[in-house]
Design a protein around this motif. Structure first.
Motif, short mmCIF file in Angstrom:
data_model
loop_
_atom_site.label_atom_id
_atom_site.label_comp_id
_atom_site.label_asym_id
_atom_site.label_seq_id
_atom_site.Cartn_x
_atom_site.Cartn_y
_atom_site.Cartn_z
N GLU A 1 0.73 -1.26 0.38
CA GLU A 1 0.33 -0.05 -0.16
C GLU A 1 0.29 1.32 -0.24
O GLU A 1 -0.05 2.57 -0.20
N VAL B 1 -3.01 -3.88 -5.44
CA VAL B 1 -3.01 -2.83 -4.21
C VAL B 1 -1.68 -1.96 -4.70
O VAL B 1 -2.59 -0.53 -3.79
N THR B 2 -0.66 -1.96 -5.20
CA THR B 2 0.23 -1.30 -5.72
C THR B 2 -0.74 -0.34 -7.24
O THR B 2 0.08 0.95 -6.86
#
Length: 325
Positions: A183, A214-215
């Motif tokens: 994150e 997520v990234t």
């Protein structure tokens, strides 16, 4: 959706780059870092880290290889980058992430994460020393003592002219302990305009897709995951295309490791050969029960012949449970 093989000091040399890119799925490699201190290193040192320079800075499979530099003296880093460019390096990558105590003690690697202005000066010096068509890139962690410096460091290297940034999703103090803080890479990516490559804890195809989700990054660098599972990049490629693939079995992995040992024995002392082979096998224990079952025997051998025999025995012996994902 590019996949990069991470530099791993003391393990991912040109021989491993050759073997893993031959398995497939990798778009680019980065050398182990060239340590820059005082005095200009001769071309033979660059060649030792990147023998691929003899074939146009590509692996035999045709995969490009970037040169990584590590240091904190702007003038010396610029001089070494200039020499690397003269030797044909297609990309100069700067290491701001190495967590090794000896490296950090001499003001290299991750310790620079506490000094974004110096990082910017280093990027700027290298950028000014090499032709404009050669990208200058950087690899960082999220910080040194904690994970608070990622955005500041990313902005600093971007402002100084870096073309691309790879982020390992931990601080120096975190080392390699799970979890990876993906994150935080997302926060960095949203704070800069240059391409960001996600790195850290991609051990499986599922990990790859979770990391991307997520990234928000569509480029991923993998190190330990590709040592533990040599065909991971190839599996990921198949998943990108929505195609089924048969994972590499343990006998094939053993063959790969033994080929590495045979080639490495031509370059280094036998005790160092078995040391590197043990590193590789140790990573494979994560996925392959055969490696876990054979590890008590393998780790005892210092000579290559008995090590290879013990490795062949793992193909025949009953399987134990792997360490898990």
């Amino acid at each position: 959706m590019r996949l990069f093989l991470a530099p791993m000091e003391g393990l991912v040399d040109d021989l491993v780059r050759d073997l893993l890119t031959d398995v497939g799925g990798i778009d680019r490699c980065v050398t182990e870092f060239v340590r820059v201190t005082n005095g200009l290193l001769p071309p033979r040192v660059f060649h030792r880290y990147a023998p691929e320079m003899d074939q146009g800075w590509q692996t035999p499979r045709g995969i490009p290889v970037a040169l990584q530099l590590l240091g904190s003296d702007c003038e010396q880093m610029a001089r070494h980058a200039e020499r690397a460019a003269a030797l044909g390096a297609p990309q100069i990558d700067l290491n701001f992430g190495c967590p090794a105590k000896t490296v950090n003690k001499h003001r290299g690697g991750a310790v620079l994460l506490d000094d974004p202005p110096l990082m910017a000066d280093l990027v700027s010096a290298v950028r000014g020393a090499v032709p404009s068509h050669i990208p200058v890139t950087a690899k960082i962690r999220l910080g040194y003592g904690d994970r608070s410096m990622g955005v500041a460091c990313a902005r600093a290297v971007e402002a100084a002219g870096a073309a691309e940034l790879c982020v390992h999703a931990r601080s120096k103090v975190d080392g390699y302990r799970p979890p990876a803080y993906w994150e935080s890479i997302a926060e960095i990516r949203q704070s800069v305009g240059l391409p960001v490559i996600a790195n850290g804890d991609v051990w499986s195809v599922d990990d790859y897709w979770r990391c991307r989700e997520v990234t928000g990054c569509d480029q991923v660098m993998i190190g330990r995951g590709l040592i533990a599972r040599p065909d991971l990049a190839r599996q990921i490629r198949a998943s990108q295309r929505g195609e089924p693939t048969t994972p590499m079995g343990w006998p094939d992995v053993v063959g790969l490791i033994q080929r590495y040992g045979e080639r490495l024995a031509d370059h280094v002392e036998e005790r160092h050969v078995t040391g590197r082979l043990k590193q590789w096998v140790n990573y494979t224990r994560r996925h392959f029960p055969e490696a876990e079952a054979g590890w008590p025997s393998l780790k005892r051998h210092k000579a290559l012949a008995p090590f290879n025999e013990a490795l062949r025995e793992t193909v025949r012996m009953p399987m134990a449970e792997p360490l898990g994902e």
